[in-house]
Scaffold this active site. Structure first.
Site, PDB file in Angstrom:
ATOM      1  N   LYS A 133       0.823  -1.221   0.000  1.00 18.90           N
ATOM      2  CA  LYS A 133       0.000   0.000   0.000  1.00 18.90           C
ATOM      3  C   LYS A 133       0.850   1.260   0.000  1.00 18.90           C
ATOM      4  O   LYS A 133       0.470   2.262  -0.593  1.00 18.90           O
ATOM      5  CB  LYS A 133      -0.955   0.004   1.195  1.00 18.90           C
ATOM      6  CG  LYS A 133      -2.082  -1.010   1.060  1.00 18.90           C
ATOM      7  CD  LYS A 133      -3.192  -0.752   2.047  1.00 18.90           C
ATOM      8  CE  LYS A 133      -4.340  -1.713   1.817  1.00 18.90           C
ATOM      9  NZ  LYS A 133      -5.337  -1.660   2.885  1.00 18.90           N
ATOM     10  N   LYS A 174      -5.507 -10.916  -5.425  1.00 18.97           N
ATOM     11  CA  LYS A 174      -6.695 -11.206  -4.603  1.00 18.97           C
ATOM     12  C   LYS A 174      -7.863 -10.300  -5.013  1.00 18.97           C
ATOM     13  O   LYS A 174      -7.640  -9.182  -5.497  1.00 18.97           O
ATOM     14  CB  LYS A 174      -6.379 -11.069  -3.113  1.00 18.97           C
ATOM     15  CG  LYS A 174      -6.422  -9.665  -2.582  1.00 18.97           C
ATOM     16  CD  LYS A 174      -6.498  -9.614  -1.050  1.00 18.97           C
ATOM     17  CE  LYS A 174      -6.573  -8.149  -0.653  1.00 18.97           C
ATOM     18  NZ  LYS A 174      -6.663  -7.828   0.723  1.00 18.97           N
ATOM     19  N   LYS A 204     -11.720  -4.738  -3.015  1.00 24.54           N
ATOM     20  CA  LYS A 204     -12.577  -3.582  -3.289  1.00 24.54           C
ATOM     21  C   LYS A 204     -11.838  -2.487  -4.036  1.00 24.54           C
ATOM     22  O   LYS A 204     -12.404  -1.711  -4.771  1.00 24.54           O
ATOM     23  CB  LYS A 204     -13.040  -2.952  -1.959  1.00 24.54           C
ATOM     24  CG  LYS A 204     -14.017  -3.746  -1.199  1.00 24.54           C
ATOM     25  CD  LYS A 204     -14.329  -3.080   0.136  1.00 24.54           C
ATOM     26  CE  LYS A 204     -13.538  -3.717   1.259  1.00 24.54           C
ATOM     27  NZ  LYS A 204     -14.212  -3.699   2.558  1.00 24.54           N
TER      28      LYS A 204
HETATM   29  P1  TYM Z   1     -10.508  -6.165   5.292  1.00 22.26           P
HETATM   30  O1  TYM Z   1     -11.639  -5.229   5.543  1.00 22.26           O
HETATM   31  O2  TYM Z   1      -9.498  -5.811   4.261  1.00 22.26           O
HETATM   32  O3  TYM Z   1     -11.080  -7.576   4.921  1.00 22.26           O
HETATM   33  C1  TYM Z   1     -12.058  -8.202   5.751  1.00 22.26           C
HETATM   34  C2  TYM Z   1     -11.854  -9.713   5.778  1.00 22.26           C
HETATM   35  O4  TYM Z   1     -11.986 -10.251   4.475  1.00 22.26           O
HETATM   36  C3  TYM Z   1     -10.853 -11.059   4.167  1.00 22.26           C
HETATM   37  N1  TYM Z   1     -10.596 -10.945   2.716  1.00 22.26           N
HETATM   38  C4  TYM Z   1     -10.538 -12.002   1.901  1.00 22.26           C
HETATM   39  N2  TYM Z   1     -10.655 -13.317   2.120  1.00 22.26           N
HETATM   40  C5  TYM Z   1     -10.546 -14.141   1.048  1.00 22.26           C
HETATM   41  N3  TYM Z   1     -10.327 -13.694  -0.213  1.00 22.26           N
HETATM   42  C6  TYM Z   1     -10.208 -12.370  -0.476  1.00 22.26           C
HETATM   43  N4  TYM Z   1     -10.001 -11.938  -1.723  1.00 22.26           N
HETATM   44  C7  TYM Z   1     -10.308 -11.456   0.607  1.00 22.26           C
HETATM   45  N5  TYM Z   1     -10.230 -10.097   0.696  1.00 22.26           N
HETATM   46  C8  TYM Z   1     -10.409  -9.810   2.011  1.00 22.26           C
HETATM   47  C9  TYM Z   1      -9.716 -10.440   4.988  1.00 22.26           C
HETATM   48  O5  TYM Z   1      -8.679 -11.363   5.193  1.00 22.26           O
HETATM   49  C10 TYM Z   1     -10.450 -10.109   6.270  1.00 22.26           C
HETATM   50  O6  TYM Z   1     -10.550 -11.251   7.100  1.00 22.26           O
HETATM   51  N6  TYM Z   1      -7.414  -5.301   9.139  1.00 22.26           N
HETATM   52  C11 TYM Z   1      -8.591  -6.041   8.730  1.00 22.26           C
HETATM   53  C12 TYM Z   1      -9.771  -5.726   9.607  1.00 22.26           C
HETATM   54  C13 TYM Z   1      -9.479  -5.916  11.046  1.00 22.26           C
HETATM   55  C14 TYM Z   1      -9.436  -7.157  11.737  1.00 22.26           C
HETATM   56  C15 TYM Z   1      -9.098  -6.804  13.084  1.00 22.26           C
HETATM   57  C16 TYM Z   1      -9.614  -8.480  11.365  1.00 22.26           C
HETATM   58  C17 TYM Z   1      -9.216  -4.920  11.922  1.00 22.26           C
HETATM   59  N7  TYM Z   1      -8.984  -5.463  13.161  1.00 22.26           N
HETATM   60  C18 TYM Z   1      -8.958  -7.787  14.053  1.00 22.26           C
HETATM   61  C19 TYM Z   1      -9.484  -9.447  12.349  1.00 22.26           C
HETATM   62  C20 TYM Z   1      -9.146  -9.096  13.680  1.00 22.26           C
HETATM   63  C21 TYM Z   1      -8.936  -5.637   7.297  1.00 22.26           C
HETATM   64  O7  TYM Z   1      -8.549  -4.611   6.833  1.00 22.26           O
HETATM   65  O8  TYM Z   1      -9.768  -6.512   6.674  1.00 22.26           O
END
Ligand code: TYM
Length: 329
Positions: free
Chosen positions: A114, A195, A198
């Site tokens: 990023k 991957k 969004k």
């Molecule tokens: P975020 O919002 O980017 O994504 C949310 C969840 O979706 C999963 N994910 C995917 N899984 C499979 N294939 C994909 N293409 C894909 N894209 C996204 C991510 O692995 C995630 O589980 N930092 C985290 C949010 C967060 C969090 C936490 C998660 C903040 N604090 C504590 C767990 C525990 C995030 O940005 O996820």
């Protein structure tokens, strides 16, 4: 106090969520909510590591909560809350930040990716995994259901916990990532080496849960495949077909072998049509429930209950950390 094991996860409220988010995180929570004491939150503080329009952000937070419930996350079985409603996450994050090394954070794959894309990144983008560690460690959770892209961050939370425990005495539980084999990484339909995200520039490769179902069908029918004619799981040589197989088995509960057998002899068009049917069936149910929920004001009570449950727990953890670190009067 329940003696069930605990799980916790969060998603960023940055626009409609993708099929990858759904399969990687939400579907797992739905699967485990009966078995575990379950926490799921809206990671709005993580969202602001990159610039957000305030009006849009507020809308996205409310929409994500309705998506959670529409996807089957049961407010009676989960603590559902907005991250910024619990101010202790930031306080705890600061104490952890002072026990985390710059080197560790600058080596995180997501930070490297990023920060490369934008020269003017904020320091929040660097410290983002510490806030994530605070989210996890505050509640002494056993498992963190996430997609494979977040595994490194959950592992960092373990390293930080271990260091803190060694330095100040037992304070945190060591949590483990919970990653489903098939849902670990749902890939972009147009470029299956990346991957599904969004933030992808070309939206044709990304299925959003709130996309019109005919748009979803088109996106799946035009997914990149290969020049062979066999529906076989081989992520290295057939990333497009393998990705569609992963989506298919994640939503049907079939095994790869069962799916391969089912589509032996089918051409890619027939296979894609069936994948599209399965995705549309699942997404249509979610959209119908979502459209009902947006007419109601159910989210206020759900979020108030969630906040009232989690704040005292986080306060207790913060006070314990302060005491161990010698902070305050
Ligand atoms: P975020 O919002 O980017 O994504 C949310 C969840 O979706 C999963 N994910 C995917 N899984 C499979 N294939 C994909 N293409 C894909 N894209 C996204 C991510 O692995 C995630 O589980 N930092 C985290 C949010 C967060 C969090 C936490 C998660 C903040 N604090 C504590 C767990 C525990 C995030 O940005 O996820």
């Amino acid at each position: 106090m329940s003696d069930k094991k605990k799980i916790l996860t969060g998603l960023q409220p940055t626009g409609s969520i993708t099929l990858g988010n759904y399969i990687g995180a939400i579907k797992q929570v739905v699967k485990y909510q009966e078995m575990y004491d379950s926490y799921i939150f809206i990671a709005d503080l993580h969202a602001i590591t990159i610039p957000q329009d305030p009006v849009q952000l507020k809308e996205n937070i409310r929409s994500l909560l309705n998506i959670y419930v529409a996807c089957g996350i049961d407010p009676n079985k989960n603590k559902i809350f907005v991250q910024s409603d619990n101010e202790y996450h930031c306080n705890i994050s600061w104490l952890l930040e002072c026990n985390t090394y710059y080197g560790e954070l600058s080596r995180m794959t997501q930070f490297k990716d990023k920060s490369k894309k934008n020269q003017n990144f904020t320091s929040g983008l660097l410290t983002y995994p510490v806030l994530m560690a605070a989210d996890i460690l505050t509640y002494d959770v056993d498992y963190v259901p996430v997609g494979g892209d977040q595994k490194q961050h959950v592992e960092l939370a373990r390293d930080i916990a271990e260091r803190f425990n060694n330095k100040f005495g037992e304070t945190f539980k060591m949590s483990e990532p919970l990653i489903s084999k098939e849902g670990t990484k749902i890939m972009d339909l147009q470029d299956p080496t990346k991957k599904m995200s969004k933030s992808a520039e070309n939206k044709k490769g990304v299925i959003l849960l709130l996309d019109d179902v005919e748009v979803i069908r088109k996106k799946i029918m035009s997914a990149t495949t290969d020049s062979e004619m066999s529906v076989k799981y081989d992520p290295e040589n057939k990333p497009g077909i393998s990705n569609l197989l992963n989506i298919y088995i994640s939503l049907t509960g079939k095994t790869i072998e069962e799916a391969e057998e089912q589509f032996a002899g089918s051409n890619y068009g027939e296979f894609k049509k069936e994948v599209a049917n399965v995705v549309i069936k699942e997404v249509s149910k979610i959209q119908a429930k979502y459209n009902e929920l947006v007419q109601t004001n159910a989210i206020e009570e759900i979020l108030n209950n969630g906040r009232d449950y989690v704040v005292p727990i986080a306060k207790q953890k913060y006070e314990l950390m302060k005491q161990k670190m010698g902070l305050g009067r």
